[in-house]
Design a protein around this motif. Structure first.
Motif, PDB file in Angstrom:
ATOM      1  N   LEU A   1      -4.398  -3.418  -3.794  1.00  0.00           N
ATOM      2  CA  LEU A   1      -3.315  -3.057  -4.436  1.00  0.00           C
ATOM      3  C   LEU A   1      -3.198  -1.079  -4.317  1.00  0.00           C
ATOM      4  O   LEU A   1      -2.287  -0.387  -4.218  1.00  0.00           O
ATOM      5  N   LEU A   2      -4.577  -0.703  -4.847  1.00  0.00           N
ATOM      6  CA  LEU A   2      -4.684   0.766  -4.958  1.00  0.00           C
ATOM      7  C   LEU A   2      -4.366   1.320  -3.370  1.00  0.00           C
ATOM      8  O   LEU A   2      -3.709   2.464  -3.458  1.00  0.00           O
ATOM      9  N   GLN A   3      -4.648   0.720  -2.379  1.00  0.00           N
ATOM     10  CA  GLN A   3      -4.625   1.009  -0.872  1.00  0.00           C
ATOM     11  C   GLN A   3      -3.050   1.029  -0.581  1.00  0.00           C
ATOM     12  O   GLN A   3      -2.638   1.930   0.390  1.00  0.00           O
ATOM     13  N   GLN A   4      -2.506   0.156  -1.156  1.00  0.00           N
ATOM     14  CA  GLN A   4      -1.064  -0.152  -0.801  1.00  0.00           C
ATOM     15  C   GLN A   4      -0.097   0.803  -1.860  1.00  0.00           C
ATOM     16  O   GLN A   4       0.976   0.810  -1.602  1.00  0.00           O
ATOM     17  N   GLY A   5      -0.695   1.641  -2.524  1.00  0.00           N
ATOM     18  CA  GLY A   5       0.251   2.451  -3.086  1.00  0.00           C
ATOM     19  C   GLY A   5       0.258   2.550  -4.720  1.00  0.00           C
ATOM     20  O   GLY A   5       0.903   3.070  -5.335  1.00  0.00           O
ATOM     21  N   ALA A   6      -0.286   1.540  -5.275  1.00  0.00           N
ATOM     22  CA  ALA A   6      -0.423   1.441  -6.920  1.00  0.00           C
ATOM     23  C   ALA A   6      -1.136   2.643  -7.353  1.00  0.00           C
ATOM     24  O   ALA A   6      -1.888   3.121  -6.669  1.00  0.00           O
ATOM     25  N   VAL A   7      -0.749   3.058  -8.341  1.00  0.00           N
ATOM     26  CA  VAL A   7      -0.964   4.178  -9.257  1.00  0.00           C
ATOM     27  C   VAL A   7      -2.275   4.195 -10.027  1.00  0.00           C
ATOM     28  O   VAL A   7      -1.853   3.266 -11.081  1.00  0.00           O
ATOM     29  N   GLY A   8      -3.402   4.858  -9.780  1.00  0.00           N
ATOM     30  CA  GLY A   8      -4.493   4.480 -10.472  1.00  0.00           C
ATOM     31  C   GLY A   8      -4.582   5.623 -11.680  1.00  0.00           C
ATOM     32  O   GLY A   8      -4.026   6.657 -11.534  1.00  0.00           O
ATOM     33  N   HIS A   9      -4.995   5.038 -12.665  1.00  0.00           N
ATOM     34  CA  HIS A   9      -5.269   6.100 -13.952  1.00  0.00           C
ATOM     35  C   HIS A   9      -6.507   5.761 -14.613  1.00  0.00           C
ATOM     36  O   HIS A   9      -7.345   4.749 -14.456  1.00  0.00           O
ATOM     37  N   ARG A  10      -7.000   6.696 -15.646  1.00  0.00           N
ATOM     38  CA  ARG A  10      -8.211   6.628 -16.244  1.00  0.00           C
ATOM     39  C   ARG A  10      -8.160   6.551 -17.795  1.00  0.00           C
ATOM     40  O   ARG A  10      -7.410   7.493 -18.367  1.00  0.00           O
TER      41      ARG A  10
END
Length: 389
Positions: free
Chosen positions: A308-317
């Motif tokens: 999902l992250l590779q496909q453009g999902a936005v990561g947060h912390r």
């Protein structure tokens, strides 16, 4: 001079006693992972040599009498058990255990098992034969939960007695027959508010080699707002964190060396009520959409999260909680990554706990679909080596 000598001696003693080998890396393997489509089907041959110190095959079941172990999947015994034993060719020191129970098995058969001393003794005798016949090094008991989920209150004490009976039988098997000493472990709840309800902590710790504290699923789709399921820490008002759970078990008299901290190799997902409000605590309508491989609403394997992250999902912390999350349209997913895993291992080392366990090794990106093979498990192993040597 005497003070300096004391300090040097103490440091040397710490370094000798706390080598990476002294911290356990316990890995559960789910038997159903082999039925996933390729390249995500996990079989014993997919295991990376020396990643774990202990492997636990999940799950075995009880027969109708509740006195005999039986394979949870008919295909396990004996073929999968034989393939598990073959892993010791590369690593003779690897310990392989069989886990009895799990969430789906529930409590009824356990309650039947502990209903009399004779049943418990018969179970222990039969378990010894089953474990030796199939080449296991021990038994893990995952009763979720004594005195909970329909289990009567008295099962709390009866669970302690079950562990005592089994441990005593294992000890006699070793001393009388000279066979290898079978290990006994248990998976236990991480909720600080339930420890006294389900367990007699200081008593059960006498009979197990270690306890796998399930420090995950603190939050999930059963709630009305987003929350991370495995935060390392949080505000004082939030008792459902790794630190609060581990501390609670230690404060109940369990030696830290017998406490394994649980690390989830999966994310918990929600469907946002309004995708424009996607932070921590945002309103949700229920579980997040199922992954294409694992097909379970509300849960995604790490190998699905990384895609999902590779496909453009936005990561947060979540900086204060030391864990990440992502937003994929109206799907909110809390998960662990290499950084959060590293920080949890650092916590285990700094606080002197016995090690970690993971649920489950087959949920890591073991085939390297996102790049590296076993990125989370290798981070655990490398972090222990870096911190301890």
């Amino acid at each position: 001079m005497q003070l300096l000598l004391f300090v040097v001696t103490a440091v040397l003693s710490f370094n000798v006693q706390n080598t990476a080998a002294n911290f356990k890396r316990v890995c559960y393997l789910s038997s159903w992972a082999r039925y996933r489509p390729q390249p995500h089907a996990f079989n014993p041959e997919n295991y990376g040599a020396h990643l774990c110190t202990h492997l636990i095959w999940a799950f075995a079941d009880l027969d109708d009498s509740a006195t005999h172990l039986v394979a949870g999947d008919p295909g396990d015994d004996p073929s999968m058990y034989h393939r598990l034993r073959a892993l010791k060719v590369d690593n003779p020191h690897l310990k392989i255990l069989l886990s009895l129970g799990g969430w789906d098995m529930g409590t009824k058969k356990f309650t039947k098992l502990v209903s009399s001393g004779d049943k418990m003794k018969a179970f222990a005798t039969n378990a010894i034969k089953y474990l030796h016949d199939n080449g296991f090094d021990g038994l893990d008991i995952d009763w979720e939960y004594p005195a909970g989920r329909g289990s009567p209150a008295g099962d709390k004490q009866r669970f302690t007695e079950l562990l005592r009976v089994v441990k005593h039988a294992f000890h006699n098997d070793h001393t009388v027959h000279g066979r290898r000493h079978l290990m006994l472990t248990a998976a236990v709840s991480a909720d600080p508010g339930s420890i006294d309800t389900y367990y007699e902590p200081s008593k059960i710790s006498q009979y197990v080699d270690f306890l796998n504290v399930m420090t995950y699923d603190f939050h999930g789709e059963w709630e009305h707002n987003t929350g991370h399921h495995s935060a390392l820490q949080g505000p004082d008002s939030d008792q459902l964190t790794v630190k609060k759970s581990a501390t609670a078990w230690a404060h109940h008299g369990v030696p830290k060396s017998k406490i394994m901290i649980g690390l989830p190799f999966y994310g918990k997902s929600f469907t946002l009520k309004d995708s424009s409000h996607s932070g921590l605590g945002s309103a949700v309508t229920g579980a997040g959409k199922a992954g294409q491989v694992t097909k379970e609403e509300g849960t995604l394997a790490y190998f699905e999260v990384c895609k999902l992250l590779q496909q453009g999902a936005v990561g947060h912390r979540l900086v204060d909680q030391h864990v990440p999350y992502l937003v994929d349209g109206d799907r909110w997913v809390g998960y662990d990554d290499e950084k959060s895993i590293e920080e949890k291992v650092q916590y285990v080392v700094n606080e002197g706990y016995g090690g970690i366990f993971v649920w489950a090794l087959d949920l890591d990106d073991f085939s390297g679909v996102c790049g590296k093979r076993f990125p989370l498990m290798n981070k655990i192993k490398d972090t222990f080596a870096h911190l301890i040597g």
